[in-house]
Design a protein around this motif. Structure first.
Motif, mmCIF file in Angstrom:
data_model
loop_
_atom_site.group_PDB
_atom_site.id
_atom_site.type_symbol
_atom_site.label_atom_id
_atom_site.label_comp_id
_atom_site.label_asym_id
_atom_site.label_seq_id
_atom_site.Cartn_x
_atom_site.Cartn_y
_atom_site.Cartn_z
ATOM 1 N N VAL A 97 0.682 -1.142 -0.005
ATOM 2 C CA VAL A 97 0.074 -0.025 -0.053
ATOM 3 C C VAL A 97 0.798 1.249 -0.207
ATOM 4 O O VAL A 97 0.582 2.065 -0.792
ATOM 5 N N ALA A 98 2.018 1.206 0.903
ATOM 6 C CA ALA A 98 2.554 2.278 0.824
ATOM 7 C C ALA A 98 3.429 2.626 -0.684
ATOM 8 O O ALA A 98 3.530 3.793 -0.934
ATOM 9 N N ALA A 99 4.199 1.698 -1.197
ATOM 10 C CA ALA A 99 4.501 1.861 -2.392
ATOM 11 C C ALA A 99 3.578 2.240 -3.406
ATOM 12 O O ALA A 99 4.092 2.994 -4.191
ATOM 13 N N ALA A 100 2.471 1.671 -3.506
ATOM 14 C CA ALA A 100 1.476 2.139 -4.467
ATOM 15 C C ALA A 100 1.152 3.425 -4.260
ATOM 16 O O ALA A 100 0.775 4.265 -5.221
ATOM 17 N N SER A 101 1.008 3.847 -3.017
ATOM 18 C CA SER A 101 0.535 5.227 -2.686
ATOM 19 C C SER A 101 1.371 6.276 -3.356
ATOM 20 O O SER A 101 1.044 7.283 -3.941
ATOM 21 N N VAL A 102 2.790 6.024 -2.974
ATOM 22 C CA VAL A 102 3.903 6.911 -3.513
ATOM 23 C C VAL A 102 3.862 7.039 -5.005
ATOM 24 O O VAL A 102 3.938 8.030 -5.530
ATOM 25 N N HIS A 103 3.907 5.600 -5.672
ATOM 26 C CA HIS A 103 3.899 5.596 -7.042
ATOM 27 C C HIS A 103 2.936 6.347 -7.813
ATOM 28 O O HIS A 103 2.917 7.351 -8.781
ATOM 29 N N ALA A 104 1.632 6.103 -7.281
ATOM 30 C CA ALA A 104 0.252 6.670 -7.927
ATOM 31 C C ALA A 104 0.370 8.205 -7.832
ATOM 32 O O ALA A 104 0.002 8.702 -8.670
ATOM 33 N N ALA A 105 0.806 8.468 -6.505
ATOM 34 C CA ALA A 105 0.536 9.957 -6.405
ATOM 35 C C ALA A 105 1.509 10.637 -7.369
ATOM 36 O O ALA A 105 1.332 11.884 -7.768
ATOM 37 N N ILE A 106 2.815 10.170 -7.506
ATOM 38 C CA ILE A 106 3.749 10.779 -8.408
ATOM 39 C C ILE A 106 3.424 10.950 -9.734
ATOM 40 O O ILE A 106 3.420 11.829 -10.680
ATOM 41 N N GLY A 107 2.771 9.663 -10.358
ATOM 42 C CA GLY A 107 2.345 9.625 -11.503
ATOM 43 C C GLY A 107 1.225 10.472 -11.993
ATOM 44 O O GLY A 107 1.230 10.884 -13.035
ATOM 45 N N ARG A 126 0.560 13.237 -10.354
ATOM 46 C CA ARG A 126 1.049 14.631 -10.370
ATOM 47 C C ARG A 126 1.663 14.873 -11.980
ATOM 48 O O ARG A 126 1.397 15.991 -12.278
ATOM 49 N N VAL A 127 2.389 14.068 -12.475
ATOM 50 C CA VAL A 127 2.801 14.270 -13.758
ATOM 51 C C VAL A 127 1.497 14.580 -14.712
ATOM 52 O O VAL A 127 1.623 15.403 -15.451
ATOM 53 N N ILE A 128 0.711 13.487 -14.930
ATOM 54 C CA ILE A 128 -0.578 13.759 -15.639
ATOM 55 C C ILE A 128 -1.353 15.012 -15.592
ATOM 56 O O ILE A 128 -1.516 15.779 -16.453
ATOM 57 N N ALA A 129 -1.405 15.337 -14.243
ATOM 58 C CA ALA A 129 -2.222 16.611 -13.783
ATOM 59 C C ALA A 129 -1.376 17.908 -14.292
ATOM 60 O O ALA A 129 -2.011 18.820 -14.870
ATOM 61 N N ALA A 130 -0.013 17.862 -14.240
ATOM 62 C CA ALA A 130 0.652 19.064 -14.757
ATOM 63 C C ALA A 130 0.666 19.250 -16.119
ATOM 64 O O ALA A 130 0.554 20.233 -16.504
#
Lengths: 242, 111
Positions: free
Chosen positions: B59-69, B71-75
């Motif tokens: 869960v921790a790894a997925a949260s970090v990975h998805a949040a950064i991904g 972030r890029v898409i939103a930007a």
């Protein structure tokens, strides 16, 4: 051999940063003719107010790049018969740069990023020091050599979708220059360049789509350079912790 | 938008997730071979520190990975920058971590 009666249908972008439109002209078709020849013919024969930029006409200076039928190209070495679509040419200014007028873009953002990426040389010795011998066959020198033929035409920068989506991104040409500097043993502070390209807007924003390498008219490999920077900076993370 | 720190976090979290996904799928397929009820599954996971660490790490790894991904898409697609982008990144990460850990606690904490 001249084909007197054949003509090309050429649409050329006219306008400035705020507005503009394509104007269509009939241009004589010749067996051997570059896109730059076509633009020059329109400017000389039809409309002297058409603004465009060129200098050397032999693929050295990097000033004549334009968007030809949707693709960024150096126009002085692009033969019309290789890019013609249904007898038509659409010629527009480069993407991702502000248009000054007609086919001329403002190159300042492109060159500013080149500097911002650490592209300027920082000396590691003075003129009084002996010249360091560097073998042309050494790995670093060979890697640096691969990038130094860049003519700064901005074709890769215009081709890059990441630059379009993220105006802060340094872009392929600037990062390729940074990779050249990182591999130059005579550069005074190579770690500073790696730190610069590790900041926001740096090499880690590249999505590895490879439009830069595909469109580079000099067959250089900016994508490979960016991947080199990514590897070097990622390795640095683990090395510094030791 | 992406600096070296975020880039490394996303790559390293992806490296962690690869074995997590494989083990998760493998155990799932293996465990249901003979038919397994929810009660029997909970009987094995509740009070198990290894399963808590496994799915907690996932869960921790997925949260970090998805949040950064995201972030890029939103930007790049929505043009989000600065504070809005930071709020989105941390928000997505916190929500995913919260929901994920809620589920992990539900199946691993002894009843």
């Amino acid at each position: 051999m001249t084909q007197e009666h054949d003509t090309l249908e050429v649409s050329v972008w006219r306008g400035d940063a705020d507005r503009g439109q394509f104007e269509t002209h009939r241009v004589p078709a010749y067996d051997n003719q570059t896109v730059l020849d076509v633009v020059s013919w329109i400017q000389q024969q039809v409309d002297p107010t058409l603004t465009y930029r060129f200098a050397c006409r032999v693929g050295m200076c990097g000033s004549c790049a334009m968007t030809v039928n949707g693709t960024p190209r150096w126009t002085c070495r692009t033969h019309v018969n290789k890019v013609l679509k249904d007898g038509r040419l659409d010629i527009a200014p480069l993407r991702n740069l502000p248009v000054i007028k007609d086919l001329v873009t403002d190159m300042d953002p492109f060159f500013d990023k080149w500097i911002r990426a650490g592209g300027a040389h920082a000396p590691s010795a003075s003129r009084h020091d002996p010249i360091v011998e560097i073998s042309p066959q050494s790995e670093g020198r060979a890697t640096a050599d691969a990038g130094i033929e860049c003519i700064n035409c901005s074709v890769c920068y215009a081709a890059c979708d990441t630059v379009s989506a993220n105006p802060d991104y340094l872009g392929p040409a600037a990062l390729q220059r940074a990779w050249t500097v990182v591999n130059d043993e005579k550069h005074g502070d190579r770690q500073a360049v790696l730190d610069t390209v590790s900041a926001a807007g740096g090499c880690h924003n590249c999505h590895s789509m490879g439009s830069c390498t595909m469109h580079c008219p000099n067959d250089l490999d900016p994508l490979g350079a960016i991947l080199g920077l990514k590897r070097a900076t990622a390795r640095g993370v683990f090395k510094r912790r030791r | 938008m992406l600096d070296l720190r975020l880039y490394m976090l996303q790559r390293l979290s992806a490296m962690l997730m690869a074995p997590f996904v494989l083990v998760h799928l493998g155990v799932m397929i293996y465990a249901i071979q003979g038919g397994l009820s929810a009660g029997e599954i909970l009987g094995r996971t509740r009070g198990s520190l290894p399963w808590f660490l496994f799915y907690g790490g996932f869960v921790a790894a997925a949260s970090v990975h998805a949040a950064i991904g995201l972030r890029v898409i939103a930007a790049e697609t929505l043009g989000l920058r600065g504070r809005a982008l930071a709020v989105l990144t941390w928000g997505v990460g916190a929500v995913l971590l919260g929901l994920g850990m809620y589920a992990v606690f539900a199946v691993t904490v002894p009843a």
